[in-house]
Design a protein around this motif. Sequence first.
Motif, short mmCIF file in Angstrom:
data_model
loop_
_atom_site.label_atom_id
_atom_site.label_comp_id
_atom_site.label_asym_id
_atom_site.label_seq_id
_atom_site.Cartn_x
_atom_site.Cartn_y
_atom_site.Cartn_z
N VAL A 180 -37.21 -27.13 21.14
CA VAL A 180 -35.87 -27.11 20.56
C VAL A 180 -35.09 -25.92 21.12
O VAL A 180 -35.63 -24.82 21.31
CB VAL A 180 -35.95 -27.00 19.02
CG1 VAL A 180 -34.58 -26.73 18.42
CG2 VAL A 180 -36.55 -28.28 18.44
N GLN A 237 -35.25 -21.32 9.94
CA GLN A 237 -35.52 -22.71 9.55
C GLN A 237 -36.33 -23.43 10.61
O GLN A 237 -37.27 -24.17 10.28
CB GLN A 237 -34.19 -23.46 9.31
CG GLN A 237 -34.39 -24.88 8.80
CD GLN A 237 -33.08 -25.54 8.39
OE1 GLN A 237 -32.07 -24.86 8.22
NE2 GLN A 237 -33.10 -26.85 8.24
N VAL A 238 -36.01 -23.22 11.88
CA VAL A 238 -36.77 -23.88 12.94
C VAL A 238 -38.20 -23.33 12.98
O VAL A 238 -39.17 -24.10 13.09
CB VAL A 238 -36.09 -23.68 14.31
CG1 VAL A 238 -36.97 -24.25 15.43
CG2 VAL A 238 -34.73 -24.34 14.34
N VAL A 242 -30.00 -28.39 18.85
CA VAL A 242 -29.50 -28.54 17.50
C VAL A 242 -28.46 -27.46 17.22
O VAL A 242 -28.62 -26.31 17.63
CB VAL A 242 -30.63 -28.47 16.45
CG1 VAL A 242 -31.50 -29.71 16.52
CG2 VAL A 242 -31.49 -27.23 16.65
N LEU A 270 -41.56 -28.08 15.15
CA LEU A 270 -40.45 -27.67 16.01
C LEU A 270 -40.81 -26.38 16.74
O LEU A 270 -41.22 -25.40 16.12
CB LEU A 270 -39.17 -27.46 15.19
CG LEU A 270 -38.63 -28.69 14.43
CD1 LEU A 270 -37.29 -28.37 13.79
CD2 LEU A 270 -38.52 -29.90 15.37
N LEU A 308 -31.46 -23.81 20.16
CA LEU A 308 -30.39 -23.62 19.19
C LEU A 308 -29.07 -23.48 19.93
O LEU A 308 -28.95 -22.67 20.86
CB LEU A 308 -30.62 -22.38 18.34
CG LEU A 308 -31.67 -22.44 17.24
CD1 LEU A 308 -31.69 -21.13 16.47
CD2 LEU A 308 -31.41 -23.61 16.30
N ILE A 313 -31.23 -29.57 12.08
CA ILE A 313 -32.61 -29.06 12.07
C ILE A 313 -33.43 -29.79 11.02
O ILE A 313 -34.57 -30.20 11.27
CB ILE A 313 -32.62 -27.54 11.81
CG1 ILE A 313 -31.88 -26.80 12.92
CG2 ILE A 313 -34.05 -27.03 11.69
CD1 ILE A 313 -31.67 -25.33 12.64
N ALA A 340 -30.78 -20.12 11.05
CA ALA A 340 -31.22 -21.27 11.84
C ALA A 340 -32.56 -21.00 12.50
O ALA A 340 -33.45 -21.86 12.53
CB ALA A 340 -30.17 -21.60 12.90
N LEU A 388 -39.27 -23.60 18.88
CA LEU A 388 -38.04 -22.95 19.32
C LEU A 388 -38.30 -22.19 20.62
O LEU A 388 -39.07 -21.24 20.66
CB LEU A 388 -37.54 -21.98 18.25
CG LEU A 388 -36.25 -21.22 18.58
CD1 LEU A 388 -35.09 -22.17 18.81
CD2 LEU A 388 -35.93 -20.21 17.48
#
Length: 422
Positions: free
Chosen positions: A165, A197-198, A146, A204, A167, A152, A194, A206
Amino acid sequence: MTLVDFFSPTRPGPAAHLDSAVWPSDARYDAEGRIMVGGVALADIAETYGTAARVLDEREVRQRCRAYRKTFPEAEIAYAATALLIGAVADWVTGEGLSIVVRSSGELAAALDAGVDPKRIILHANGLPHETLVTAAARRVGRIVVGSLAEITLLAAVVTRPQRVLLRVCPGIERDSASDLDQPGFPLGEVDAAVAQVLGAPMLDLIGFHCHLGSQIYNPDHYGEAIRRMVAEMAQVRHDHDRILTDLDLGGGHAIAYRNGDAEMNLPELSAIIEDALDAACARQHYPRPNVALEPGRGIVARAGVTLYRVLSVKYSDGGYMSVVIDSETRTKTGTFAGMAVANRRATGPMVTTTVAGRAGDVILATDARLPADLRPGELLAVPCTGAYQHGSPRTRVIAVREGHFAQLVRREPTLLDRDAS
């Protein structure tokens, strides 16, 4: 004095040879002077299926997959399917241990239809519709990349089970290619929002960062600098969020030569620079070494491809040049046509500078191709290093060759030019 005597400059030297810098490694002339690829005469393919036709050497694709895996033994190699994705290519690259990177709904569908294990698929979410992300999450695609807060938000809304995920980060590296005007992703200094947020989305997971430095990059130092900046950013995430990111995807963009003398990426040198940069950056940041991934596309398939065209007309000018029209349907100007060669015979006479145009007549494909002064309509031209990025036309038929056998993988679709001619 004949018409050929007016041509300047000419190169009457030795008989034509196939440049190993751009042709498949097993390409050669046979006893009749015809170009052979994969043990098959290109002229036989043209006679069987017609032209235009793109020939793919399976052995070359597999060899390049193996070269990447041998040169980068500690890294994951993921084939960038945008270069060329058909079922056979998916089988070849996954059979050699590569993962697959997809960037569109069509590429995702093609990979899944080809039987690629979803866990071995890396999906870029940029510009994808809601339905595609739903499919990806439902099929449990291995990783989704993403590159914006909106992506996201959309992904968090569709996943119903944990999804790994990456970034997409823009490390701000100057590139070799002037055509790369922007680097998508979160700029350094804007990554924290970001990350937060993830991490705030329950489903999600990360796991790391991804970057794309551009295309046709031949200076491996760019990747070393990207590693130093990205590892520093990963260390900042650990400091701010108590989260250790384990994966670093360095993207692709490795330059290849389309003609002799073109700059290209030296893979062993790139490997050494990546290793040195990882060691130095991780030591400096006291950070555990991440899992590294690379995403070559054209570096895998470009040199495996040779595209065949028929000569439709030949004209001569008083200025010492020749103009040739071939049955190409491409409408994009490209320099790759400059490396073309006659495939049905071995040229032994004078060579002249040639302008090559497609059969529509209004698109110049090359202005400096070197072709035989005695070229005739009906002869067969072969353009090497055309395995990537829909060379010629999306409708061009694709033929696979291997150990003296050939088979059609993709049929050609009729075009407006065909209907106009009928």
